[in-house]
Design a protein around this motif. Sequence first.
Motif, short mmCIF file in Angstrom:
data_model
loop_
_atom_site.label_atom_id
_atom_site.label_comp_id
_atom_site.label_asym_id
_atom_site.label_seq_id
_atom_site.Cartn_x
_atom_site.Cartn_y
_atom_site.Cartn_z
N THR A 179 0.82 -1.21 0.00
CA THR A 179 0.00 0.00 0.00
C THR A 179 0.85 1.27 0.00
OG1 THR A 179 -0.14 -0.11 2.41
CG2 THR A 179 -1.92 -1.15 1.15
N GLU A 180 2.04 1.21 0.55
CA GLU A 180 2.95 2.36 0.55
C GLU A 180 4.38 1.86 0.41
OE1 GLU A 180 2.51 4.95 3.86
OE2 GLU A 180 3.90 6.47 3.08
N ASN A 183 10.11 5.46 0.13
CA ASN A 183 10.16 6.82 -0.40
C ASN A 183 11.11 7.65 0.47
OD1 ASN A 183 9.66 9.47 -1.30
ND2 ASN A 183 7.55 8.97 -1.83
N THR A 186 9.70 11.38 1.55
CA THR A 186 8.77 11.43 2.68
C THR A 186 9.33 10.73 3.92
OG1 THR A 186 7.67 9.41 1.93
CG2 THR A 186 6.80 11.51 1.14
N HIS A 188 9.87 7.66 4.37
CA HIS A 188 9.23 6.37 4.62
C HIS A 188 10.18 5.28 4.10
CE1 HIS A 188 6.27 3.04 4.03
NE2 HIS A 188 5.84 3.52 5.18
N ASP A 192 4.93 -0.96 3.32
CA ASP A 192 3.74 -1.34 4.08
C ASP A 192 2.97 -2.37 3.27
OD1 ASP A 192 4.38 0.35 6.10
OD2 ASP A 192 3.06 1.98 5.47
#
Length: 289
Positions: A179-180, A183, A186, A188, A192
């Motif tokens: 889902t994510e 990055n 950001t 991250h 996920d």
Amino acid sequence: MSQTKKDKKKFTKKLLHKYRLVVLNEDTFEERLSFKLTRLNLFVFITSSAILLIALTTFIIAFTGLREYIPGYSSTKLKRQATELTYKTDSLQTALMLNNQYYESIRKVLTGDLEIGDLNRDSLLNSQQIDSEYIDLSPSRADSLLREEVALEDKYNVLQTAGANIEFALFPPVKGPITEGYNVKTRHYALDIVVAKNAPVKSVADGRVIFAEWSAGTGYVIIIEHNYGLLSVYKHNSSLTKEQGDFVKSGEVIAAAGSAGELTTGPHLHFELWNEGNPVNPKDYIDFD
């Protein structure tokens, strides 16, 4: 206007008007205790007591084992049993699949499609394997060009995200949609991955558990140290099956996925991969498809 001011003064006077609370001995009428009170002091005392009682009750429910006796809260023992049943169910599904294959082989023998000498339960595990002697492993021209291109890219790669210092294959921790993604902008530094609640989370490689604790923001967290300066991090688990200092094998179950912690919106695995102290994109090392 004057009437309003009079009403306010009258109300304030009522709040601040002093009263005396006296405790007497019923037989001798001897005064034991006495308190000077106002309506305002009494209101503040009752409100403070109520807030303190609510805070104490919330603390007991959230951070002690007494919550297990409150209807609607599941016990730790029940969660552990549910996790064990999940793993047993996975094993039973594998055994059932092998039995179905064996029964299918028996059916083929009865119908004449398979020789009885070829019927062997132990051979079912190797039935899908292909003999490597008959596989042409020589690299094609396109493969050679691709390898040369990747080598040139990694030559100037500071993090060596696909470098030659990683000489072993990594096992995907879970299977599910991402889902994510990773990055850097950001911050991250993870993937996920959506999974079912209490789905088994597996170690990506052989290693040793260096951290296995509860975190308020990310739930149960486990960190494993592997060879070649590689670290794998697994967050938002509902429970852990390994402790700090344990050695694990590649593909071994280390936790049960969940939605634990304040920084989560649903059951998923927050998976991070670190190489020589730097975060890297797990998709450069693991095939999640």
